[in-house]
Scaffold this motif. Structure first.
Motif, PDB file in Angstrom:
ATOM      1  N   LEU A 224      42.767  33.449  29.148  1.00  0.00           N
ATOM      2  CA  LEU A 224      43.353  32.938  30.483  1.00  0.00           C
ATOM      3  C   LEU A 224      42.194  32.086  30.985  1.00  0.00           C
ATOM      4  O   LEU A 224      41.041  32.417  30.965  1.00  0.00           O
ATOM      5  CB  LEU A 224      43.286  34.161  31.568  1.00  0.00           C
ATOM      6  CG  LEU A 224      44.382  35.476  31.062  1.00  0.00           C
ATOM      7  CD1 LEU A 224      44.362  36.448  32.134  1.00  0.00           C
ATOM      8  CD2 LEU A 224      45.555  34.801  30.855  1.00  0.00           C
ATOM      9  N   LEU A 225      42.603  30.770  31.232  1.00  0.00           N
ATOM     10  CA  LEU A 225      41.735  29.675  31.494  1.00  0.00           C
ATOM     11  C   LEU A 225      41.833  29.206  33.087  1.00  0.00           C
ATOM     12  O   LEU A 225      42.902  29.144  33.399  1.00  0.00           O
ATOM     13  CB  LEU A 225      42.211  28.421  30.677  1.00  0.00           C
ATOM     14  CG  LEU A 225      41.995  28.938  28.972  1.00  0.00           C
ATOM     15  CD1 LEU A 225      42.304  27.719  28.395  1.00  0.00           C
ATOM     16  CD2 LEU A 225      40.637  29.432  28.807  1.00  0.00           C
ATOM     17  N   GLY A 226      40.680  29.113  33.611  1.00  0.00           N
ATOM     18  CA  GLY A 226      40.723  28.397  35.088  1.00  0.00           C
ATOM     19  C   GLY A 226      41.325  29.357  36.288  1.00  0.00           C
ATOM     20  O   GLY A 226      41.649  29.103  37.134  1.00  0.00           O
ATOM     21  N   THR A 227      41.180  30.760  35.819  1.00  0.00           N
ATOM     22  CA  THR A 227      41.674  31.604  36.921  1.00  0.00           C
ATOM     23  C   THR A 227      40.374  31.643  37.995  1.00  0.00           C
ATOM     24  O   THR A 227      39.189  31.205  37.726  1.00  0.00           O
ATOM     25  CB  THR A 227      41.712  32.795  36.432  1.00  0.00           C
ATOM     26  OG1 THR A 227      40.671  33.670  35.912  1.00  0.00           O
ATOM     27  CG2 THR A 227      42.411  32.939  34.966  1.00  0.00           C
ATOM     28  N   PRO A 228      41.047  32.317  39.192  1.00  0.00           N
ATOM     29  CA  PRO A 228      39.965  32.327  40.215  1.00  0.00           C
ATOM     30  C   PRO A 228      38.561  33.279  39.974  1.00  0.00           C
ATOM     31  O   PRO A 228      37.383  33.129  40.587  1.00  0.00           O
ATOM     32  CB  PRO A 228      40.439  32.938  41.520  1.00  0.00           C
ATOM     33  CG  PRO A 228      41.917  32.352  41.034  1.00  0.00           C
ATOM     34  CD  PRO A 228      42.357  32.558  39.691  1.00  0.00           C
TER      35      PRO A 228
END
Length: 237
Positions: free
Chosen positions: A135-139
């Motif tokens: 999971l990339l660039g999640t908060p």
């Protein structure tokens, strides 16, 4: 075409540490349609009327130096628990051997569930197989989630749901999952939504990501229908 969802169930307890996310209950992530196809290759019947498959999980490449095939499905995250509802994902599968048009020599095999022809089960994982969901660039930052390592299922539960379906060849009975399975040399393929669920104890702490497996009892895959938003699942008719 009816959507099919393939659900991997882990019986056991998983403890997860993830900063910025709810501390109890179920943590979920619903990815949007993959940019690459999930493919089932028909291998013929294992008993009358029930098919077998090998599986291609995304766009494949081969590294001759390591004798390893890699398959990637990627796309945007559709929705998720607070802290995970945006960004992008990569579902990555690797195993030894050269990539082939039918998913590679050590591609995961599967067979139709006799209780429902819209179900299938992975029947084995090669010992060299690894699966991860990135999971990339999640908060809450980037998270690498191991699903399979050394051919063993680690959890958490995950599932695939076709966003459509296209067949090659001429499957006996038409373009459907089990019809492809009983017809050698045919395939069914399309992008898929990927849905990931953590059920267990979520322990908040400063570390970005920690995953500990405390126990499991089994592994299976099953088929369901899912509404167009990917937020509700029910048994397929």
């Amino acid at each position: 075409m009816t959507k099919h969802l393939y659900n991997a169930a882990l019986a056991g307890i998983v403890a997860v540490s993830l900063s910025g996310v709810a501390s109890a209950g179920t943590l979920f992530v619903d990815m949007g349609p993959s940019s690459q196809n999930f493919t089932l290759y028909g291998q013929g019947p294992y008993s009358p009327g029930l098919g077998t498959f090998t599986i291609g999980q995304g766009a494949g490449s081969y590294d001759a130096g390591t004798n390893t095939s890699t398959f990637i499905m990627s796309g945007p995250i559709f929705s998720g628990s607070p802290g995970l509802g945006s960004g992008t994902f990569e579902f990555i599968t690797t195993y030894s051997g050269m990539d082939t048009p039918t998913g590679g020599p050590n591609a995961p095999p599967a067979y139709t569930d006799p209780s429902n022809l819209n179900y299938f089960y992975y029947s084995a994982f090669d010992s060299s197989m690894k699966m991860t969901l990135d999971l990339l660039g999640t908060p809450t930052g980037d998270h690498v989630i191991p699903l399979v390592a050394g051919g063993n299922f680690l959890g958490p539960s995950f599932s695939f749901s076709y966003t459509g379906g296209t067949c090659t060849g001429s499957p006996i009975g038409g373009c459907g999952q089990n019809n492809v399975g009983i017809t050698p040399g045919t395939s069914i393929y399309a992008p898929v939504d990927i849905y990931l669920t953590f059920s267990g104890v979520l322990v908040p702490e400063p570390s970005t990501w920690a995953l500990m497996l405390l126990g499991f009892a089994g592994l299976g895959f099953a088929g369901y229908q899912k509404d167009k938003h990917g937020r509700a699942a029910r048994l397929a008719a």
